[in-house]
Design a protein around this motif. Structure first.
Motif, mmCIF file in Angstrom:
data_model
loop_
_atom_site.group_PDB
_atom_site.id
_atom_site.type_symbol
_atom_site.label_atom_id
_atom_site.label_comp_id
_atom_site.label_asym_id
_atom_site.label_seq_id
_atom_site.Cartn_x
_atom_site.Cartn_y
_atom_site.Cartn_z
ATOM 1 N N ILE A 80 131.377 69.053 106.412
ATOM 2 C CA ILE A 80 130.022 69.219 105.908
ATOM 3 C C ILE A 80 129.621 67.955 105.158
ATOM 4 N N LEU A 81 128.489 67.367 105.555
ATOM 5 C CA LEU A 81 128.009 66.131 104.946
ATOM 6 C C LEU A 81 126.686 66.400 104.235
ATOM 7 N N GLY A 82 126.711 66.373 102.935
ATOM 8 C CA GLY A 82 125.497 66.576 102.157
ATOM 9 C C GLY A 82 124.851 65.243 101.826
ATOM 10 N N LYS A 83 124.152 65.189 100.710
ATOM 11 C CA LYS A 83 123.545 63.939 100.255
ATOM 12 C C LYS A 83 124.640 63.017 99.726
ATOM 13 N N PRO A 84 124.508 61.702 99.939
ATOM 14 C CA PRO A 84 125.551 60.770 99.490
ATOM 15 C C PRO A 84 125.624 60.680 97.967
ATOM 16 N N GLU A 85 126.840 60.488 97.461
ATOM 17 C CA GLU A 85 127.039 60.340 96.020
ATOM 18 C C GLU A 85 126.559 58.980 95.532
ATOM 19 N N ASP A 86 126.725 57.964 96.382
ATOM 20 C CA ASP A 86 126.309 56.601 96.046
ATOM 21 C C ASP A 86 126.204 55.798 97.335
ATOM 22 N N GLU A 87 125.932 54.496 97.219
ATOM 23 C CA GLU A 87 125.759 53.664 98.405
ATOM 24 C C GLU A 87 127.041 53.552 99.222
ATOM 25 N N ILE A 88 128.162 53.493 98.557
ATOM 26 C CA ILE A 88 129.439 53.398 99.261
ATOM 27 C C ILE A 88 129.667 54.645 100.104
ATOM 28 N N ASP A 89 129.336 55.795 99.538
ATOM 29 C CA ASP A 89 129.478 57.052 100.266
ATOM 30 C C ASP A 89 128.533 57.092 101.460
ATOM 31 N N ALA A 90 127.318 56.586 101.289
ATOM 32 C CA ALA A 90 126.341 56.557 102.387
ATOM 33 C C ALA A 90 126.827 55.655 103.518
ATOM 34 N N ILE A 91 127.368 54.498 103.164
ATOM 35 C CA ILE A 91 127.891 53.565 104.177
ATOM 36 C C ILE A 91 129.053 54.209 104.923
ATOM 37 N N ARG A 92 129.944 54.846 104.197
ATOM 38 C CA ARG A 92 131.101 55.503 104.809
ATOM 39 C C ARG A 92 130.660 56.596 105.782
ATOM 40 N N THR A 93 129.655 57.362 105.373
ATOM 41 C CA THR A 93 129.165 58.449 106.220
ATOM 42 C C THR A 93 128.551 57.920 107.505
ATOM 43 N N LEU A 94 127.690 56.917 107.399
ATOM 44 C CA LEU A 94 127.015 56.389 108.582
ATOM 45 C C LEU A 94 127.971 55.658 109.518
ATOM 46 N N CYS A 95 128.986 55.013 108.960
ATOM 47 C CA CYS A 95 130.009 54.368 109.795
ATOM 48 C C CYS A 95 130.772 55.427 110.594
ATOM 49 N N MET A 96 130.891 56.611 110.040
ATOM 50 C CA MET A 96 131.570 57.714 110.719
ATOM 51 C C MET A 96 130.686 58.314 111.817
ATOM 52 N N LEU A 97 129.373 58.381 111.580
ATOM 53 C CA LEU A 97 128.461 59.029 112.524
ATOM 54 C C LEU A 97 128.000 58.130 113.663
ATOM 55 N N GLU A 98 128.020 56.811 113.460
ATOM 56 C CA GLU A 98 127.471 55.918 114.482
ATOM 57 C C GLU A 98 128.259 56.058 115.798
ATOM 58 N N GLY A 99 127.512 55.978 116.894
ATOM 59 C CA GLY A 99 128.116 56.045 118.212
ATOM 60 C C GLY A 99 128.619 57.419 118.609
ATOM 61 N N SER A 100 128.243 58.436 117.875
ATOM 62 C CA SER A 100 128.747 59.780 118.173
ATOM 63 C C SER A 100 127.657 60.830 118.012
ATOM 64 N N THR A 101 128.032 62.092 118.213
ATOM 65 C CA THR A 101 127.096 63.216 118.093
ATOM 66 C C THR A 101 127.483 64.112 116.926
ATOM 67 N N HIS A 102 126.502 64.474 116.126
ATOM 68 C CA HIS A 102 126.746 65.392 115.016
ATOM 69 C C HIS A 102 125.697 66.503 115.050
ATOM 70 N N GLN A 103 125.851 67.465 114.165
ATOM 71 C CA GLN A 103 124.952 68.606 114.136
ATOM 72 C C GLN A 103 124.182 68.664 112.817
ATOM 73 N N VAL A 104 122.908 69.027 112.918
ATOM 74 C CA VAL A 104 122.074 69.243 111.735
ATOM 75 C C VAL A 104 121.690 70.722 111.700
ATOM 76 N N TYR A 105 122.002 71.365 110.590
ATOM 77 C CA TYR A 105 121.687 72.782 110.414
ATOM 78 C C TYR A 105 120.670 72.937 109.282
ATOM 79 N N THR A 106 119.648 73.728 109.533
ATOM 80 C CA THR A 106 118.711 74.095 108.471
ATOM 81 C C THR A 106 118.626 75.614 108.411
ATOM 82 N N GLY A 107 118.846 76.136 107.220
ATOM 83 C CA GLY A 107 118.675 77.560 107.000
ATOM 84 C C GLY A 107 117.317 77.795 106.372
#
Length: 205
Positions: A80-107
């Protein structure tokens, strides 16, 4: 005309509802979010209900009032990926998601007050999002804009990172933060018209 309340301060949800012709007021939920579920679709439904119920308890409203609560998360390979804690966390998250498929859920929760009792309709929508390969330099440049810092998954599909989206399977507005088509469909099943009254110029008032 119904009194409609959006239990969110999200500018993206506000814009989506406004563009759909809904006349509403905003009452942000300030309650503590408590997660007891494990599956992404169950988590967002639980949180959307909590947000809507918190606003219902804080605001004394008359019968016929509609409260819309919503919560969005990103899921990748079971994480589960929520809002980033800081810029480092945001960079880490996007490096993980690039070139792949993920899911977005809205309740989404629709609360309607009838005879002094709040009745809830809760549902979740899922959209698959695929990114093109993105370099770390491009990711760092994006993160430096500050845009991803208040967004689940560290990006906004409607913003600057949208150029890296290869494709989506499902609702686009769901990725933005509110599955508008599904919201109107569920409301219609309940006999609820979310838009205002249309005048002779085709505008909702």
């Amino acid at each position: 005309m119904r009194n409609i309340i959006l239990a969110s301060a999200s500018p993206r949800r506000r814009e989506l509802l406004t563009n759909a012709g809904v006349i509403f007021q905003i009452c942000r939920s300030n309650g503590e979010e408590i997660i007891t579920k494990e599956k992404p679709e169950d988590i967002v439904k639980e949180l959307s209900l909590q947000k809507a119920m918190t606003v219902a308890k804080e605001c004394k409203q008359e019968d016929g009032t509609i409260i819309i609560g919503a919560d969005t998360i990103v899921s990748y390979e079971g994480r589960i990926l929520g809002k980033p804690e800081d810029e480092i966390d945001a960079i880490r998250t996007l490096c993980m998601l690039e070139g792949s498929t993920h899911q977005v859920y809205t309740g989404v929760t629709l609360l309607c007050k009838k005879k002094g009792i709040w009745e809830a309709t809760v549902f979740a929508e899922k959209t698959d999002v695929t990114f093109y390969p993105v370099t770390e330099k491009e990711i760092r440049e994006y993160v430096s804009t500050g845009e991803p810092m208040d967004k689940a998954g560290s990006y906004g599909i409607q913003g600057k990172f949208g150029i890296y989206v290869k494709g989506i399977d499902g609702s686009y507005t769901n990725v933005v933060g509110l599955p508008v088509g599904r919201l109107f469909y569920e409301a219609k099943k309940l006999g609820i018209e979310l838009r205002g009254i249309e005048d002779d110029k085709g505008m909702y008032i």
